[in-house]
Write a protein that holds these residues in place. Structure first.
Motif, short mmCIF file in Angstrom:
data_model
loop_
_atom_site.label_atom_id
_atom_site.label_comp_id
_atom_site.label_asym_id
_atom_site.label_seq_id
_atom_site.Cartn_x
_atom_site.Cartn_y
_atom_site.Cartn_z
N GLY A 1 -5.26 -3.92 8.73
CA GLY A 1 -5.37 -2.41 9.35
C GLY A 1 -4.11 -1.80 9.46
N ALA A 2 -2.96 -2.51 9.79
CA ALA A 2 -1.71 -1.95 9.79
C ALA A 2 -1.10 -1.37 8.46
CB ALA A 2 -0.71 -3.02 10.45
N LEU A 3 -1.52 -1.89 7.47
CA LEU A 3 -1.09 -1.75 6.05
C LEU A 3 -1.73 -0.28 5.74
CD1 LEU A 3 0.44 -2.30 3.41
CD2 LEU A 3 -1.73 -3.54 2.58
N VAL A 4 -2.90 -0.35 6.01
CA VAL A 4 -3.60 0.98 5.76
C VAL A 4 -2.92 2.04 6.57
CG1 VAL A 4 -5.81 2.25 5.53
CG2 VAL A 4 -5.86 -0.24 4.96
N LEU A 5 -2.54 1.78 7.88
CA LEU A 5 -1.90 2.74 8.76
C LEU A 5 -0.76 3.27 8.07
CD1 LEU A 5 -1.50 4.61 11.16
CD2 LEU A 5 -0.48 2.49 12.06
N TRP A 6 0.24 2.15 7.65
CA TRP A 6 1.36 2.30 6.83
C TRP A 6 1.38 3.42 5.84
CZ3 TRP A 6 4.15 1.88 2.12
CH2 TRP A 6 5.56 2.01 2.48
N PHE A 7 0.12 3.32 5.02
CA PHE A 7 0.11 4.07 3.94
C PHE A 7 -0.18 5.45 4.42
CE2 PHE A 7 -0.48 0.54 1.00
CZ PHE A 7 0.53 0.85 0.12
#
Length: 161
Positions: free
Chosen positions: A139-145
């Motif tokens: 979830g944090a990776l998708v937010l990062w993008f």
């Protein structure tokens, strides 16, 4: 890039919303069984399921909220600045957020890997914890993008385009 990550964010948000709805039904059933009938017995493991599924609810909704610019922002001063300066400040905050979430992704991935290594499970239901821990960096990776998309938009705004 926005066309790629907005649907992913929406899909994760839909999963999080569905999990929240199921959690609500489970909690209502738990309360009813505990207090309204002669059973006077909670459903075993509801607290554990609540803990585990809150990871899905929170981290799967972050990117969607970012894509809709729904996170809290206090812009009393920034809103009064020229358009280009707003872009500069937005770029700085996006860059700072990218750094913070890069650290969150890195450390939560390590934490999730440790759950696999130590075969951690919940106390009552014996559910392996690693799966839910890996949802945090996902979830944090998708937010990062999404934050990267926001940074690019802010840089365009700062450049006056």
């Amino acid at each position: 890039m926005k066309r790629v990550f907005d649907p992913i964010s929406s899909a994760l948000n839909a999963v999080g919303t569905g999990v929240l709805f199921a959690l609500m039904l489970l909690t209502v059933a738990d309360v009813i069984l505990r207090h309204r009938f002669t059973i006077n017995q909670p459903i075993p493991g509801v607290f554990e399921l609540t803990e585990l599924t809150m990871v899905v609810v929170v981290f799967f909704g972050l990117a969607f909220t970012a894509s809709k610019k729904g996170h809290i922002a206090v812009d009393l001063v920034v809103a009064k600045l020229p358009h280009r300066w707003q872009g500069v400040i937005d770029s700085f905050t996006s860059l700072l957020s990218l750094g913070v979430f890069a650290l969150i992704i890195w450390q939560s991935a390590i934490f999730a890997y440790e759950a696999v290594t130590y075969h951690e499970v919940t106390d009552i239901l014996d559910i392996p914890i690693f799966f839910f821990r890996f949802l945090v960096p996902l979830g944090a990776l998708v937010l990062w993008f999404q934050l990267l998309v926001s940074l690019l938009e802010s840089l365009r705004k700062a450049a006056g385009r």
